[in-house]
Design a protein around this motif. Sequence first.
Motif, mmCIF file in Angstrom:
data_model
loop_
_atom_site.group_PDB
_atom_site.id
_atom_site.type_symbol
_atom_site.label_atom_id
_atom_site.label_comp_id
_atom_site.label_asym_id
_atom_site.label_seq_id
_atom_site.Cartn_x
_atom_site.Cartn_y
_atom_site.Cartn_z
ATOM 1 N N THR A 112 77.250 33.925 47.754
ATOM 2 C CA THR A 112 77.307 35.130 48.387
ATOM 3 C C THR A 112 75.994 35.985 47.836
ATOM 4 O O THR A 112 75.606 36.895 48.652
ATOM 5 C CB THR A 112 78.601 36.011 48.196
ATOM 6 N N GLU A 113 75.629 35.528 46.881
ATOM 7 C CA GLU A 113 74.343 36.368 46.250
ATOM 8 C C GLU A 113 73.207 35.977 47.047
ATOM 9 O O GLU A 113 72.187 36.754 47.071
ATOM 10 C CB GLU A 113 74.132 35.648 44.942
ATOM 11 N N LEU A 114 73.095 34.877 48.090
ATOM 12 C CA LEU A 114 72.176 34.845 48.946
ATOM 13 C C LEU A 114 72.159 35.553 50.247
ATOM 14 O O LEU A 114 71.161 35.219 50.849
ATOM 15 C CB LEU A 114 72.206 33.125 49.084
ATOM 16 N N PRO A 157 80.798 43.414 46.529
ATOM 17 C CA PRO A 157 80.138 44.268 45.815
ATOM 18 C C PRO A 157 78.439 43.931 45.576
ATOM 19 O O PRO A 157 77.799 44.830 45.473
ATOM 20 C CB PRO A 157 80.910 43.860 44.272
ATOM 21 N N ALA A 158 78.374 42.572 45.538
ATOM 22 C CA ALA A 158 76.650 42.296 45.189
ATOM 23 C C ALA A 158 75.826 42.784 46.299
ATOM 24 O O ALA A 158 74.678 43.106 46.128
ATOM 25 C CB ALA A 158 76.870 40.785 45.742
ATOM 26 N N ILE A 159 76.512 42.997 47.609
ATOM 27 C CA ILE A 159 75.666 43.485 48.798
ATOM 28 C C ILE A 159 75.540 44.885 48.393
ATOM 29 O O ILE A 159 74.319 45.393 48.579
ATOM 30 C CB ILE A 159 76.250 43.220 50.054
ATOM 31 N N GLY A 188 84.416 47.647 43.462
ATOM 32 C CA GLY A 188 84.956 45.944 43.343
ATOM 33 C C GLY A 188 84.698 45.369 41.823
ATOM 34 O O GLY A 188 85.684 44.542 41.509
ATOM 35 N N GLU A 189 83.678 45.849 41.118
ATOM 36 C CA GLU A 189 83.400 45.146 39.853
ATOM 37 C C GLU A 189 83.218 46.414 39.047
ATOM 38 O O GLU A 189 82.023 46.375 38.652
ATOM 39 C CB GLU A 189 82.269 44.305 39.955
ATOM 40 N N PRO A 190 84.350 47.168 38.344
ATOM 41 C CA PRO A 190 84.200 48.403 37.643
ATOM 42 C C PRO A 190 83.051 48.102 36.362
ATOM 43 O O PRO A 190 82.700 48.906 35.718
ATOM 44 C CB PRO A 190 85.575 48.947 37.296
ATOM 45 N N GLU A 191 83.374 46.766 35.583
ATOM 46 C CA GLU A 191 82.699 46.414 34.521
ATOM 47 C C GLU A 191 81.316 45.626 34.645
ATOM 48 O O GLU A 191 80.866 45.242 33.721
ATOM 49 C CB GLU A 191 83.645 45.822 33.596
ATOM 50 N N ASN A 192 80.828 45.590 35.837
ATOM 51 C CA ASN A 192 79.651 44.917 35.996
ATOM 52 C C ASN A 192 78.406 45.679 35.361
ATOM 53 O O ASN A 192 78.594 46.841 35.644
ATOM 54 C CB ASN A 192 79.410 44.787 37.680
ATOM 55 N N ALA A 193 77.712 44.922 34.456
ATOM 56 C CA ALA A 193 76.717 45.797 33.840
ATOM 57 C C ALA A 193 75.567 46.327 34.646
ATOM 58 O O ALA A 193 75.382 47.522 34.576
ATOM 59 C CB ALA A 193 76.274 44.902 32.575
ATOM 60 N N SER A 194 75.100 45.564 35.381
ATOM 61 C CA SER A 194 73.884 45.895 36.279
ATOM 62 C C SER A 194 74.511 46.983 37.240
ATOM 63 O O SER A 194 73.593 48.031 37.276
ATOM 64 C CB SER A 194 73.724 44.735 37.237
ATOM 65 N N PHE A 195 75.470 47.178 37.787
ATOM 66 C CA PHE A 195 75.888 48.245 38.637
ATOM 67 C C PHE A 195 75.842 49.327 37.599
ATOM 68 O O PHE A 195 75.701 50.501 38.053
ATOM 69 C CB PHE A 195 77.259 47.877 39.418
ATOM 70 N N ASN A 196 76.674 49.258 36.731
ATOM 71 C CA ASN A 196 76.799 50.427 35.576
ATOM 72 C C ASN A 196 75.357 50.938 35.121
ATOM 73 O O ASN A 196 75.499 52.153 35.065
ATOM 74 C CB ASN A 196 77.688 50.176 34.283
HETATM 75 C C1 LIG Z 1 77.137 41.863 38.597
HETATM 76 O O1 LIG Z 1 76.623 41.773 39.708
HETATM 77 C C2 LIG Z 1 75.799 40.951 40.091
HETATM 78 C C3 LIG Z 1 75.475 40.948 41.604
HETATM 79 O O2 LIG Z 1 76.693 40.411 42.122
HETATM 80 C C4 LIG Z 1 76.027 39.526 39.563
HETATM 81 O O3 LIG Z 1 74.758 38.757 39.809
HETATM 82 C C5 LIG Z 1 76.336 39.424 37.921
HETATM 83 O O4 LIG Z 1 76.546 38.247 37.551
HETATM 84 C C6 LIG Z 1 77.305 40.495 37.896
HETATM 85 N N1 LIG Z 1 77.215 40.678 36.287
HETATM 86 C C7 LIG Z 1 78.546 40.726 35.550
HETATM 87 C C8 LIG Z 1 78.243 40.764 34.199
HETATM 88 O O5 LIG Z 1 79.680 40.443 36.335
#
Ligand SMILES: *[C@@H]1O[C@H](CO)[C@@H](O)[C@H](O)[C@H]1NC(C)=O
Length: 500
Positions: A112-114, A157-159, A188-196
Amino acid sequence: MWVVFLSVIISILLPSFSAIDCKMSASVTTDMEVKLKALECHFTWGIEKDDIKDRDSLPEKLLDRIMKFSTLNHATYFNLLAFLSHLEENNVSALEYLHKAESALKNRQDDTELLVTYANFAWVHYHSGNMNDVDAYIGKLENINKGVTTAIQGNLPAIHGEKAWSFLRLGGLFYLGAKESFQKALKGEPENASFNVGYAMVLYRLEGLAMDGTERLAHTEGATQLRKALSLEPDNTEIMVLLAVQLQNQSRHESMKLIKEALRLSPDVPHVTYYLAEYCRHADINETLEVLEEAVELSVNSPFMHYQIGLCHKQQFHQMSEQKREGSWIKARQIKEKRELCIHHFSRAVELKPSNVQFRLNLAEAYGDNYQLEEAMKIFTNLLKDESLSDSDKQQCHSCFGRFLYYKKKDVYGAVTQFKKAYQIPIESWHRNKARKILMQIAEWCQTKKKTVGDASEILEFLAIEDKKGRNAEEPRRVEVHSSDTDDLTDALGKGMKLI
Ligand SMILES: *[C@@H]1O[C@H](CO)[C@@H](O)[C@H](O)[C@H]1NC(C)=O
Ligand SMILES: *[C@@H]1O[C@H](CO)[C@@H](O)[C@H](O)[C@H]1NC(C)=O
Ligand SMILES: *[C@@H]1O[C@H](CO)[C@@H](O)[C@H](O)[C@H]1NC(C)=O
Ligand SMILES: *[C@@H]1O[C@H](CO)[C@@H](O)[C@H](O)[C@H]1NC(C)=O
C-alpha cells in the motif's frame, strides 16, 4: 449515470480540478478519467501551482533533504519532485523521479506504500498520452487495493501521511491541510514516529504564524507534540532545535541543553543551523557564545558556526560602542579586540564558503568598523559586480554599501547613488526602509544647508516617483519575510545559507 454523478461529486470536491487539467474537461469524461480522478495523489489533492511557495527553488531544497537524511521520506520527496516536474511540463524528469520513488520503497513493509507513487505514474502517463501505461498502472493499483478492505481504501494512514508531508513542504498556504492530514494519519497510527514528527513541525509553524509579535510558550499543543516526537525519535536534531526555540524564553536551561546536543550530533546540517540562528537572535549572547565555541571545536570547518560566532561578537561590539556613547567607560583595547574577533570569524566563514553573500557583507562591514576601508571596498566592489545575485541580495548589497560610504567614507554623493539603487528594487525589506530613511535624512540635511537645496528636492522627487510606481504596480510588492515559521529553510537557503 453513475459516471456523470461521480464526476460531479469529484468536481465539487476538487474545485481546482479544471485548472489542473484542461485537456480532460474539454473532452467527454471517459471511464479511465473517472478512475484517475478517484486516485489519491498529487494530481488530485488540489495543489494549485501558484500557491506553492518558492516553486523555482523547491526542487533543490528537496534534493538537499534527500541527500542529508539517509532514508527519511525519500519516496515522498521524489513523488513531490515528480509533480513539480509535471508542473514544468517535463514528463521525462517526472517519470525519472517516480522511478526513484519506487526504488526508495523497495524495502517496504506493505504494497500500500506504493499507492501514491503508482497513482502519480498513471497521471504522468495520462498527460503524456501513453494510454497503455495508464491502464497498466491502474491495473497495479487495483491489484494492491484488492488486499485492502473497502472501508479503508483511500483512507490509509500511509496516504494521509504522504499528503501531509508533501503539504508541509509546499509552504504556508498548505499548512492547515498538512495539519489535517497528519491528524487523520495519526488517528490510524497514533504512535507512528514519522507522523508525530511531521505533526509537531506543522504545529510549530502554525503557532509561529499566529504569534504576531508575542513569544513562544512552553506549554502549547505544539510544545507537547514536539516532546512526543522527540521521545519517538530521540536523535532527530531538527525537532531538538525546534523544541529549543520553543522553550527558549521559559526554560532556558533545558533549551540550552537541547541546542548543545543538536550541535553535537549535527554541527553542520542546514535544517539545524537555521533554527540555531533563530535561537541566537534572542538568546543571551554570553551563553550563546559559550555554546558555539564549544561546538566549533568539534567542527572547525563549519562556515556557519564561524559566521554565528562572528554575529555574536558583532552584537557585543555594537553594545560596547553604544555604552561608550552613553558615557560608560570602556577600554579602547576591549572594543578593538571585539572588532578583530568579528573580522577573524567572518573571514574564516568566507574562506570556507566564498559564495555566501551574508558572510561577505558581514566581513566588509567588520572591516569598515575596523577602519580597514580598502579591504571593505574590495568586497563591496566584487559583490556589486556579481550579476548572479538575487534581487534581494542586490538590494542588501546596495544598502550596506551606501551605509559604508555614508558613515565610514563620508562620501554622501556615492551613498545617495547606492541608496537609490537599493530603493529601486521593489522588495519591501529592512534594507529598503533603511535606504529611504537615510535618503530622507540627507535631503533634510541638504535643505538646512541652503546652498545645495537642489539635491534635496531631487532626492524627494526620486522617492515620490518610486513610491508612486509602487502604488500603481500591478503586482503587489514582494515582502521579505525573516521568519523560520513561514519559510522553513526556504529563506535560510535563499539567503545564501547553503552550507555544504
Ligand atoms: C509510519 O508510517 C509510514 C508510512 O506508512 C511507514 O512507512 C513507517 O514504517 C511507519 N513507522 C512506524 C514506526 O510504524
Ligand atoms: C512526454 O509528453 C509528450 C506529449 O506531451 C509525448 O509526446 C512524449 O512521448 C512524452 N514522453 C514520455 C517519456 O512519456
Ligand atoms: C523571546 O522573547 C523575546 C523578547 O520578548 C522575543 O523577541 C522572542 O521572539 C521570544 N522568543 C521566542 C522563541 O518566543
Ligand atoms: C558578558 O560577559 C562579559 C565579560 O565577558 C561581561 O562584561 C558582560 O556583562 C556579560 N553580559 C551579560 C549580559 O552577562
